[in-house]
Design a protein around this motif. Structure first.
Motif, short mmCIF file in Angstrom:
data_model
loop_
_atom_site.label_atom_id
_atom_site.label_comp_id
_atom_site.label_asym_id
_atom_site.label_seq_id
_atom_site.Cartn_x
_atom_site.Cartn_y
_atom_site.Cartn_z
N ASN A 172 37.57 39.72 27.98
CA ASN A 172 37.41 40.27 29.32
C ASN A 172 37.27 39.20 30.40
N PRO A 173 36.41 38.19 30.22
CA PRO A 173 36.32 37.14 31.24
C PRO A 173 37.65 36.44 31.47
N THR A 174 38.45 36.30 30.41
CA THR A 174 39.75 35.66 30.58
C THR A 174 40.65 36.50 31.48
N PHE A 175 40.69 37.81 31.20
CA PHE A 175 41.49 38.70 32.05
C PHE A 175 41.01 38.63 33.50
N ILE A 176 39.70 38.66 33.67
CA ILE A 176 39.16 38.66 35.03
C ILE A 176 39.49 37.35 35.75
N ALA A 177 39.37 36.23 35.02
CA ALA A 177 39.66 34.94 35.66
C ALA A 177 41.14 34.85 36.06
N LEU A 178 42.02 35.28 35.17
CA LEU A 178 43.45 35.23 35.50
C LEU A 178 43.73 36.15 36.68
N GLY A 179 43.10 37.33 36.65
CA GLY A 179 43.28 38.27 37.75
C GLY A 179 42.80 37.68 39.06
N ALA A 180 41.68 36.96 39.01
CA ALA A 180 41.14 36.36 40.23
C ALA A 180 42.09 35.32 40.79
N VAL A 181 42.68 34.52 39.89
CA VAL A 181 43.64 33.51 40.34
C VAL A 181 44.82 34.18 41.03
N LEU A 182 45.33 35.26 40.42
CA LEU A 182 46.48 35.95 41.00
C LEU A 182 46.11 36.57 42.35
N MET A 183 44.92 37.17 42.42
CA MET A 183 44.53 37.81 43.68
C MET A 183 44.38 36.76 44.78
N ALA A 184 43.82 35.59 44.43
CA ALA A 184 43.67 34.53 45.42
C ALA A 184 45.03 34.06 45.91
N LEU A 185 45.97 33.93 44.97
CA LEU A 185 47.32 33.52 45.33
C LEU A 185 47.98 34.56 46.23
N GLY A 186 47.79 35.84 45.86
CA GLY A 186 48.35 36.91 46.67
C GLY A 186 47.78 36.89 48.08
N LEU A 187 46.47 36.71 48.18
CA LEU A 187 45.81 36.64 49.48
C LEU A 187 46.37 35.50 50.32
N ALA A 188 46.57 34.36 49.64
CA ALA A 188 47.10 33.20 50.37
C ALA A 188 48.43 33.55 51.03
N HIS A 189 49.27 34.26 50.29
CA HIS A 189 50.57 34.63 50.86
C HIS A 189 50.42 35.65 51.98
#
Lengths: 208, 523
Positions: A172-189
């Protein structure tokens, strides 16, 4: 700078996509076992969602002139990564007994769990092509480089998931961490707008 | 250019067709040279090969060319049938030709394999532990293993050697085997007539003696086992995939909790866990124990299987990875608190109806200074039958005290005797290779360098089963050095003086569905 951001986007999305494919097995196995049926289901669903993603992403890329849609795609993909920790295993376990079979149940489970995020990540490549695209003469080089970089991300996603994430971190923490990275990247765009180059489609009467 | 492309295609296809690799290898150092393939099948889970060696008395099921269980070819089921005419203790394995039970699937090297219940693998001989330790079942049956009626769930069929051990010693046992691969079930039904026959038999209370189910074990335990009219008294974990790896979803706290829910109150889980006392391999055994405890099966114990004749009850090689019988339940299972059960284990005699000095195998090999074979093994009859002077010039080795004494080993370093043995092997091959379907000249016998020692080993398979049981139990009874706790250090509190290592059970991995990595730490 602009190109660097776009290449980084490609590598991160590629990484997360294939990391998800490796981690996916651990969500499916407790209910459906660890046979080749399970792997066939997972891999076929990922390839299927990539092809759908390419179609949708390509059409969207032609319609938009900014990276806003791209940002939203990546952001929502990240949301799926995080939420999967809530509904992933529960969905599989809630299936009625007759559907909990490796052959068909794992296919259904993979479709429901993994199609949305991998489809969204599949949209990314054609949209990035549009953003990186400078001129018709260089279209081969541009797309080639983008695909290469995305594939390197794929490779690292598989290797890191297998040799680092699975042995060292709970799921679960792995999924959440990967999701957080993607969300941050999405926000940046979403927050850093970029225009597509318009030189390729000269406006009427704009002859030099 | 087009011509080159065509040429490339043709050459590639030709190379692939001519040089394609075999599914299995029969010519290997230390293996009998009369091995033959009985059957080979592939499934979506595995690649399986039945391999037999008449001289070494085995029929083995190999997955991806690795031995995963074997039966002795002798005594055959027909032998058991004959014995049963004079020994009523074997009545439960007696067939009538009227039932058409004895119909082996294929002929092989002139005869059809018809193995009985005697296993060729060591660890499967210990599956009765899970019944003998069950106090309420055994006392209900008046301590009579012929009357005790356990309901047993076995996860992973393999060659069915372990199921036959249970069926042999517990005539009233109702055994259900769940295996994920229908093709494994099919190949066992086709080549082990006795296993196939057991599925048609009933116990006194009308339960089938053997039920074979093709299903993922996790699903079976979650649904079918819970629905069973009577809960299981024993669940045996023996599912392995290629490379001696346990499927990760069958080695987690959550799965063990599902097992616990499917067990009767005094029921227990026993697992065949390959691991060692030190090094990386201890993480599998330690992690299994820790996860069983976390699932509510708080009482756990470990019995390392001392199956090799180099093993020693007094001095276990702690670095050597071996099969371990991990026991877990809600009731005490250790020798001190489950004393009555352990007394039964000490008194138990495997295969009491079979005679020793009857079902033997003997092989010659050339070995190096450390007794490692540098050739294939050759049936003893090849040399002993042609020239008895070779055998007479060998010097017998004394078995070391404390080791299971079921093999007689003799050797010589006389150059002339070795040369004579090589000549006899060459003669045998020249005259017999077509008749015996030998796959090639016995490996190494023509050209092995530095063959300084000729080595003859004779194994008594009935004695093997009894001696391995006896020595393993002597070793396992010593709670201070052999419990699961000492394997991974003390469970909690101050470290015991006698603990072998100070690696505590808290250091062992807890296998959960979140981190189910038994398949990773096994490497």
């Amino acid at each position: 700078m602009r190109v660097a951001i776009l290449y980084t986007t490609s590598i991160i999305c590629g990484f997360c996509l294939m990391a998800l494919e490796i981690l996916a097995s651990r969500l499916v196995q407790p209910v459906f076992g660890s046979s080749v049926d399970v792997w066939a289901a997972i891999i076929s669903v990922f390839i299927l969602s990539l092809s759908i993603g390419y179609v949708i992403g390509g059409r969207l890329a032609d319609k938009t002139r900014t990276n806003l849609a791209l940002g939203w795609m990546i952001l929502v993909a990240g949301v799926f990564f995080v939420l999967m920790t809530i509904y992933g295993l529960r969905f599989n376990e809630a299936l009625p007994e007759w559907m909990q079979t490796a052959r068909y149940g794992s296919l259904l489970s993979s479709l429901v769990l993994f199609l949305p995020p991998s489809l969204l990540l599949g949209c990314v490549s054609p949209m990035l092509v549009k953003l990186v695209f400078v001129s018709a003469e260089r279209v081969g080089r541009t797309t080639g480089t983008l695909y290469a970089i995305g594939s390197i991300g794929n490779v690292f996603g598989i290797l890191v998931a297998n040799y680092v994430f699975l042995p060292l971190f709970p799921l679960n923490p792995t999924f959440i961490a990967l999701g957080a990275v993607l969300m941050a990247l999405g926000l940046a765009h979403v927050f850093l707008p970029m225009q597509t180059h318009t030189t390729a489609t000269p406006a009427a009467g704009a002859t030099p | 250019m087009k011509g080159f492309a065509l040429l490339l295609v043709v050459v590639t296809l030709a190379l692939g067709i001519i040089f394609d690799d075999d599914h299995y290898r029969l010519r290997q150092l230390g293996q009998p040279s009369d091995q033959a393939v009985v059957d080979h099948r592939d499934s979506s889970y595995t690649s399986m090969t039945w391999v037999g060696s008449p001289s070494e008395n085995y029929l083995q099921l190999r997955f991806f060319d690795k031995v995963e269980g074997g039966l002795c070819l002798r005594p055959t089921w027909a032998d058991i049938n004959r014995l049963s005419e004079h020994d009523p203790r074997l009545n439960h394995l007696r067939f009538t030709t009227a039932s058409g039970a004895l119909a082996p699937a294929k002929t092989w090297a002139g005869e059809a394999p018809d193995p009985g219940t005697l296993p060729n693998s060591a660890y499967v001989r210990f599956l009765p532990v899970g019944v003998l330790l069950n106090e309420s079942l055994m006392s209900k049956a008046g301590n009579d293993q012929r009357r005790v009626d356990p309901h047993i769930l076995v996860i992973g069929l393999g060659s069915s050697a372990g199921i036959l051990v249970l069926a042999h010693h517990f005539p009233e046992a109702a055994i259900t085997v769940v295996d994920i691969d229908q093709k494994v079930i099919d190949i066992v039904r086709d080549h082990v007539p006795l296993t196939n026959w057991l599925t048609t038999q009933k116990t006194a209370d009308g339960s089938p003696r053997l039920t074979l189910v093709a299903k993922d074990a996790r699903q079976f335990v979650r649904f079918d086992a819970l629905r069973a009219a009577r809960k299981a008294d024993l669940i045996i974990l023996d599912a392995y995939t290629a490379g001696s790896t346990i499927p990760s979803h069958l080695m987690t706290r959550e799965f063990f909790a599902e097992c616990a829910a499917a067990l009767s109150p005094e029921g227990m889980v026993i697992g065949n866990i390959i691991g060692s006392y030190t090094g990386e391999k201890r993480r599998v055994v330690g992690g299994c124990l820790r996860s069983l405890r976390a699932a509510g099966l708080a009482e756990a114990y470990n019995i390392p299987v001392l199956g090799s004749f180099y093993d020693n009850a007094a001095q276990v090689d702690v670095d050597h990875p071996r099969n371990n019988i991990v026991i877990a339940g809600k009731q005490p299972v250790d020798p001190k608190r489950a004393a009555a059960g352990w007394a039964r284990l000490q008194q138990f005699v495997p295969f009491p109806e079979f005679e020793t000095d009857t079902y033997l195998s003997a092989q010659y090999a050339l070995v190096d200074g450390k007794s490692r074979p540098i050739t294939a093994m050759v049936p003893s009859s090849v040399i002993d039958g042609a020239d008895s002077s070779v055998r007479l010039s060998l010097k017998s080795e004394e078995p070391s005290p404390g080791s299971p004494a079921y093999a007689r080993i003799a050797r010589t370093d006389d150059i002339q005797v070795i040369a004579q043995a090589r000549r006899l092997v060459a003669d045998w091959y020249r005259t017999e290779h077509e008749k015996m379907k030998l796959v090639g000249f016995p490996l190494g016998w023509a050209d092995a360098p530095e063959a300084k020692v000729l080595w003859r080993r004779e194994i008594d398979w009935v004695k093997g089963a009894r001696e391995v049981w006896r020595v393993t139990m002597i070793n396992a009874r010593d709670a201070n050095t052999n419990s699961g706790e000492s394997l991974v250090g003390p469970l909690e509190g101050p470290q015991r003086d006698s603990a072998m290592v100070n690696w505590t059970i808290a250091d062992a991995p807890l296998f959960t569905d979140q981190m189910p990595n038994a398949d990773i730490v096994a490497h």
